[in-house]
Design a protein around this motif. Structure first.
Motif, PDB file in Angstrom:
ATOM      1  N   ALA A 154       1.964   8.672  -2.254  1.00 25.15           N
ATOM      2  CA  ALA A 154       2.949   8.091  -1.510  1.00 25.15           C
ATOM      3  C   ALA A 154       1.922   6.826  -0.897  1.00 25.15           C
ATOM      4  O   ALA A 154       2.763   5.496  -1.036  1.00 25.15           O
ATOM      5  N   VAL A 155       0.999   7.392  -0.798  1.00 22.85           N
ATOM      6  CA  VAL A 155       0.456   6.032   0.338  1.00 22.85           C
ATOM      7  C   VAL A 155      -1.281   5.941  -0.657  1.00 22.85           C
ATOM      8  O   VAL A 155      -2.435   6.311  -1.328  1.00 22.85           O
TER       9      VAL A 155
ATOM     10  N   ASP B 136       0.725  -1.020  -0.356  1.00 21.83           N
ATOM     11  CA  ASP B 136      -0.218  -0.461  -0.187  1.00 21.83           C
ATOM     12  C   ASP B 136       0.751   0.878   0.236  1.00 21.83           C
ATOM     13  O   ASP B 136       0.616   2.050   0.535  1.00 21.83           O
ATOM     14  N   ARG B 137       1.959   0.920  -0.418  1.00 20.02           N
ATOM     15  CA  ARG B 137       2.994   2.948  -0.742  1.00 20.02           C
ATOM     16  C   ARG B 137       3.421   2.072  -1.903  1.00 20.02           C
ATOM     17  O   ARG B 137       3.993   1.579  -2.463  1.00 20.02           O
ATOM     18  N   ALA B 138       3.471   3.519  -2.266  1.00 20.43           N
ATOM     19  CA  ALA B 138       4.419   4.313  -3.336  1.00 20.43           C
ATOM     20  C   ALA B 138       5.840   3.672  -3.969  1.00 20.43           C
ATOM     21  O   ALA B 138       6.675   4.128  -2.343  1.00 20.43           O
ATOM     22  N   TYR B 139       6.689   3.630  -4.990  1.00 26.44           N
ATOM     23  CA  TYR B 139       8.329   3.376  -4.926  1.00 26.44           C
ATOM     24  C   TYR B 139       8.552   4.546  -5.519  1.00 26.44           C
ATOM     25  O   TYR B 139       8.082   4.013  -6.547  1.00 26.44           O
TER      26      TYR B 139
ATOM     27  N   PRO C  31      -7.540  -1.921  -5.915  1.00 22.86           N
ATOM     28  CA  PRO C  31      -6.898  -2.574  -7.253  1.00 22.86           C
ATOM     29  C   PRO C  31      -5.693  -1.775  -7.970  1.00 22.86           C
ATOM     30  O   PRO C  31      -4.719  -2.799  -7.632  1.00 22.86           O
ATOM     31  N   ALA C  32      -5.254  -1.157  -7.276  1.00 19.35           N
ATOM     32  CA  ALA C  32      -3.536  -0.160  -7.393  1.00 19.35           C
ATOM     33  C   ALA C  32      -3.007  -1.340  -6.058  1.00 19.35           C
ATOM     34  O   ALA C  32      -1.389  -1.493  -6.331  1.00 19.35           O
TER      35      ALA C  32
ATOM     36  N   MET D 282       8.300   6.008  -1.631  1.00 12.93           N
ATOM     37  CA  MET D 282       7.552   7.369  -1.786  1.00 12.93           C
ATOM     38  C   MET D 282       8.018   8.443  -0.613  1.00 12.93           C
ATOM     39  O   MET D 282       6.382   7.512   0.412  1.00 12.93           O
ATOM     40  N   PRO D 283       8.302   9.278  -0.319  1.00 15.00           N
ATOM     41  CA  PRO D 283       8.221   9.808   1.337  1.00 15.00           C
ATOM     42  C   PRO D 283       6.778  10.718   1.614  1.00 15.00           C
ATOM     43  O   PRO D 283       5.667  10.326   0.140  1.00 15.00           O
ATOM     44  N   ARG D 284       6.229   9.687   2.462  1.00 15.07           N
ATOM     45  CA  ARG D 284       4.023  10.216   2.756  1.00 15.07           C
ATOM     46  C   ARG D 284       3.933  11.517   2.221  1.00 15.07           C
ATOM     47  O   ARG D 284       2.751  11.584   2.352  1.00 15.07           O
TER      48      ARG D 284
END
Length: 240
Positions: free
Chosen positions: A189-190, A172-175, A195-196, A182-184
């Motif tokens: 970032a979250v 559940d966190r983007a890279y 689906p994502a 990725m910083p919150r």
């Protein structure tokens, strides 16, 4: 790939998370040790729940920051960091042993988890604490760390302490393209949509953008149970 979640984060009269509903969809439970959340009664109840479900148990120690939920950085001497970890992990170990179980890994929480990957002296203190605990363990405790694109430095350091590792990733966190979280405070970032989160998990199962042993579900997420069930079924289907 395993599924883990941070659990046992209720405290006294203040409930947090849905541990009873979440636990059947986990392989690993990282149990709060009282310094950012949890208390002796919550720890005991969470241990019993994990044992009933056959879930591997880990200690989830933090900075002494109950008010800030362990998310505030602290400047502490290395010896103090070691003693904080020994105190917290030792308490959970005692409760687990009393219930006929054992702790198998240590996953630092919040600011401590993030700070130790930026500060080699702090990482040394954490690794030394776990290594000292392992001198008296029949099965050595693993240290759970954030998986990054290049884990060679922490693997080398862990080898010095004869310390086995788990690497974890977040569905559940983007890279970033470099394989960092990725910083919150950045937009996107979250990940909130299922689906994502599924798409991110499928990428991680292919080893992109990082290679990990375990996927983390945030236990305090309002949709944590739904996310954990979805990821559990996705991961187990992938393993067939």
């Amino acid at each position: 790939m395993l599924i883990n979640a941070d659990v046992g984060e209720s405290f006294g009269a203040w409930p947090m998370g849905q541990d009873e509903l979440l636990m059947p969809w986990l392989d690993q439970a990282s149990i709060a040790c009282g310094f950012h959340a949890g208390d002796p009664d919550v720890m005991a109840a969470t241990v019993k729940l994990a044992l009933e479900q056959g879930v591997e148990m880990g200690a989830h120690p933090s900075y002494p920051d109950l008010q800030g939920f362990g998310r505030r950085s602290m400047q502490l001497p290395p010896d103090e960091v070691q003693h904080l970890l020994l105190y917290q992990v030792g308490a959970l170990q005692a409760i687990a042993q009393a219930e006929g179980g054992s702790i198998r890994y240590v996953k630092p929480h919040g600011a401590l988890y993030n700070d130790m990957l930026r500060d080699p002296h702090l990482l040394d203190a954490v690794m030394q604490a776990v290594a000292r605990l392992n001198q008296h363990q029949q099965h050595p405790l693993k240290l759970m760390l954030l998986a990054r694109a290049d884990n060679s430095a922490v693997i080398h350091k862990a080898t010095e302490y004869e310390l086995p590792l788990y690497f974890e990733a977040f569905a559940d966190r983007a890279y970033t393209p470099e394989g960092l979280l990725m910083p919150r405070n950045q937009a996107g970032a979250v990940l909130h949509d299922l689906p994502a989160i599924q798409a991110q998990a499928q990428q991680l199962l292919r080893g992109q953008p990082v290679k990990a042993d375990s996927l983390c579900v945030h236990g305090d997420h309002p949709r944590a149970v739904e996310i954990a069930e979805t990821l559990f079924r996705l991961v187990k289907h992938h393993a067939i």
